[in-house]
Design a protein around this motif. Sequence first.
Motif, PDB file in Angstrom:
ATOM      1  N   VAL A  63       0.613  -1.358   0.131  1.00  8.67           N
ATOM      2  CA  VAL A  63      -0.220   0.125  -0.138  1.00  8.67           C
ATOM      3  C   VAL A  63       0.891   1.135   0.557  1.00  8.67           C
ATOM      4  N   VAL A  64       1.020   2.189  -1.252  1.00 10.94           N
ATOM      5  CA  VAL A  64       1.217   3.465  -1.397  1.00 10.94           C
ATOM      6  C   VAL A  64       0.318   4.643  -1.335  1.00 10.94           C
ATOM      7  N   VAL A  65       0.491   5.472  -0.812  1.00 15.95           N
ATOM      8  CA  VAL A  65       0.147   6.794  -0.028  1.00 15.95           C
ATOM      9  C   VAL A  65       0.873   7.996  -0.039  1.00 15.95           C
ATOM     10  N   ASN A  66       0.234   8.662  -1.206  1.00 16.76           N
ATOM     11  CA  ASN A  66       1.161   9.673  -1.609  1.00 16.76           C
ATOM     12  C   ASN A  66       2.212   9.492  -2.030  1.00 16.76           C
ATOM     13  N   GLY A  67       3.036   9.008  -2.152  1.00 19.53           N
ATOM     14  CA  GLY A  67       4.535   7.965  -2.682  1.00 19.53           C
ATOM     15  C   GLY A  67       5.101   7.725  -1.557  1.00 19.53           C
ATOM     16  N   LYS A  68       4.105   7.537   0.133  1.00 19.95           N
ATOM     17  CA  LYS A  68       5.350   6.952   0.848  1.00 19.95           C
ATOM     18  C   LYS A  68       4.915   5.402   1.198  1.00 19.95           C
ATOM     19  N   GLU A  69       5.150   4.970   1.434  1.00 20.79           N
ATOM     20  CA  GLU A  69       4.110   3.220   2.623  1.00 20.79           C
ATOM     21  C   GLU A  69       3.767   3.539   3.530  1.00 20.79           C
ATOM     22  N   MET A  70       2.194   2.473   4.255  1.00 21.51           N
ATOM     23  CA  MET A  70       1.716   2.891   4.436  1.00 21.51           C
ATOM     24  C   MET A  70       2.015   3.009   5.936  1.00 21.51           C
ATOM     25  N   ASP A  71       3.003   2.857   6.311  1.00 24.30           N
ATOM     26  CA  ASP A  71       3.471   2.838   7.889  1.00 24.30           C
ATOM     27  C   ASP A  71       4.113   4.105   7.777  1.00 24.30           C
ATOM     28  N   ALA A  72       4.526   4.968   7.161  1.00 29.66           N
ATOM     29  CA  ALA A  72       5.692   5.891   7.407  1.00 29.66           C
ATOM     30  C   ALA A  72       4.550   7.101   6.939  1.00 29.66           C
ATOM     31  N   TYR A  73       3.373   6.462   6.143  1.00 31.35           N
ATOM     32  CA  TYR A  73       1.941   7.741   6.115  1.00 31.35           C
ATOM     33  C   TYR A  73       1.521   7.738   7.313  1.00 31.35           C
ATOM     34  N   PHE A  74       0.470   6.503   7.056  1.00 29.30           N
ATOM     35  CA  PHE A  74      -0.277   6.298   8.468  1.00 29.30           C
ATOM     36  C   PHE A  74       0.713   5.383  10.013  1.00 29.30           C
ATOM     37  N   ALA A  75       1.087   6.322  10.734  1.00 26.47           N
ATOM     38  CA  ALA A  75       2.481   5.932  11.139  1.00 26.47           C
ATOM     39  C   ALA A  75       1.332   5.692  12.579  1.00 26.47           C
ATOM     40  N   ARG A  76      -0.104   5.789  13.081  1.00 22.59           N
ATOM     41  CA  ARG A  76      -0.881   4.782  14.290  1.00 22.59           C
ATOM     42  C   ARG A  76      -1.312   3.690  13.464  1.00 22.59           C
ATOM     43  N   PRO A  77      -1.354   2.329  14.552  1.00 22.51           N
ATOM     44  CA  PRO A  77      -1.302   1.323  14.050  1.00 22.51           C
ATOM     45  C   PRO A  77      -3.417   1.603  13.793  1.00 22.51           C
ATOM     46  N   VAL A  78      -3.940   2.409  14.350  1.00 20.91           N
ATOM     47  CA  VAL A  78      -5.698   2.220  14.088  1.00 20.91           C
ATOM     48  C   VAL A  78      -5.674   2.167  12.733  1.00 20.91           C
ATOM     49  N   LEU A  79      -5.159   3.520  12.294  1.00 23.41           N
ATOM     50  CA  LEU A  79      -5.211   4.098  10.791  1.00 23.41           C
ATOM     51  C   LEU A  79      -4.581   2.801   9.897  1.00 23.41           C
ATOM     52  N   GLN A  80      -3.774   2.552  10.449  1.00 22.86           N
ATOM     53  CA  GLN A  80      -3.306   1.390   9.811  1.00 22.86           C
ATOM     54  C   GLN A  80      -4.803   0.398   9.627  1.00 22.86           C
ATOM     55  N   MET A  81      -4.619  -0.339  10.440  1.00 17.85           N
ATOM     56  CA  MET A  81      -5.961  -1.595  11.033  1.00 17.85           C
ATOM     57  C   MET A  81      -7.231  -0.804   9.660  1.00 17.85           C
ATOM     58  N   ILE A  82      -7.280   0.505   9.782  1.00 19.53           N
ATOM     59  CA  ILE A  82      -9.037   0.652   9.541  1.00 19.53           C
ATOM     60  C   ILE A  82      -8.584   0.902   7.626  1.00 19.53           C
ATOM     61  N   LEU A  83      -7.259   0.916   7.046  1.00 19.40           N
ATOM     62  CA  LEU A  83      -6.632   0.501   5.446  1.00 19.40           C
ATOM     63  C   LEU A  83      -7.034  -1.081   5.461  1.00 19.40           C
ATOM     64  N   ARG A  84      -6.800  -1.748   6.311  1.00 18.56           N
ATOM     65  CA  ARG A  84      -7.129  -3.495   5.707  1.00 18.56           C
ATOM     66  C   ARG A  84      -8.418  -3.912   5.751  1.00 18.56           C
ATOM     67  N   GLN A  85      -8.929  -3.080   6.821  1.00 22.82           N
ATOM     68  CA  GLN A  85     -10.264  -3.672   6.625  1.00 22.82           C
ATOM     69  C   GLN A  85     -11.469  -4.000   5.873  1.00 22.82           C
ATOM     70  N   PRO A  86     -10.999  -3.358   4.371  1.00 25.40           N
ATOM     71  CA  PRO A  86     -12.030  -4.029   3.040  1.00 25.40           C
ATOM     72  C   PRO A  86     -11.552  -5.106   2.489  1.00 25.40           C
ATOM     73  N   PHE A  87     -10.212  -5.621   2.933  1.00 23.13           N
ATOM     74  CA  PHE A  87      -9.628  -6.601   2.615  1.00 23.13           C
ATOM     75  C   PHE A  87      -9.990  -7.930   3.417  1.00 23.13           C
ATOM     76  N   THR A  88      -9.821  -7.804   4.777  1.00 20.53           N
ATOM     77  CA  THR A  88      -9.724  -9.208   5.325  1.00 20.53           C
ATOM     78  C   THR A  88     -11.970  -9.270   4.992  1.00 20.53           C
ATOM     79  N   VAL A  89     -12.409  -8.181   4.827  1.00 23.65           N
ATOM     80  CA  VAL A  89     -14.128  -8.569   5.172  1.00 23.65           C
ATOM     81  C   VAL A  89     -14.187  -9.935   3.220  1.00 23.65           C
ATOM     82  N   ALA A  90     -13.225  -8.522   2.321  1.00 25.09           N
ATOM     83  CA  ALA A  90     -13.979  -9.614   1.511  1.00 25.09           C
ATOM     84  C   ALA A  90     -13.232 -11.200   1.301  1.00 25.09           C
ATOM     85  N   GLY A  91     -12.245 -10.855   3.205  1.00 26.06           N
ATOM     86  CA  GLY A  91     -11.480 -11.885   2.465  1.00 26.06           C
ATOM     87  C   GLY A  91      -9.733 -12.494   0.834  1.00 26.06           C
ATOM     88  N   VAL A  92      -9.625 -11.068   0.426  1.00 23.56           N
ATOM     89  CA  VAL A  92      -8.514 -11.369   0.173  1.00 23.56           C
ATOM     90  C   VAL A  92      -7.646  -9.938   0.779  1.00 23.56           C
TER      91      VAL A  92
END
Length: 165
Positions: A63-92
């Motif tokens: 996941v790349v957001v504004n040219g940075k890795e997700m971990d660098a752009y969204f440093a808080r684990p809660v925000l990273q979890m929010i980004l992963r939710q659609p993939f988890t629900v869809a099972g992909v």
Amino acid sequence: MAETLTSLDDLKGAVDGTDAAAPMTFDDTPREPVRDALGRSYATGKRKDAVARVWIKPGSGKVVVNGKEMDAYFARPVLQMILRQPFTVAGVENEFDVMATVKGGGLSGQAGAVKHGISKALQLYEPSLRGALKAAGFLTRDSRVVERKKFGRRKARRSFQFSKR
């Protein structure tokens, strides 16, 4: 002689001039995937004042957001979890690469906008995932925004202190 109406459906049919007993027909054709020449799907996600443009394509889950890795752009684990939710629900999980550009709002709103964009792009790429994403509420734009400040008030709702004397 006038006919007797026994239900609201009969009334609706009488007003429309149609038979209420006739079943409604829906378009049962399956949805087609929407992909560009590079095999990507594009969608726009919104949340508060943030707007995200999201492209997804099959890959390793990067996941790349504004040219940075997700971990660098969204440093808080809660925000990273929010980004992963659609993939988890869809099972992909770890099956799609995401490239997103996001503007406006704060980090929380931006994370919500990217999540909304990912969800919309996933259902465009693979229409069979629409049911799970819609049931989870990820395809609906959260329309809550900050209320504007009103004239003659200190804030949106806060008034000046009242003095009787």
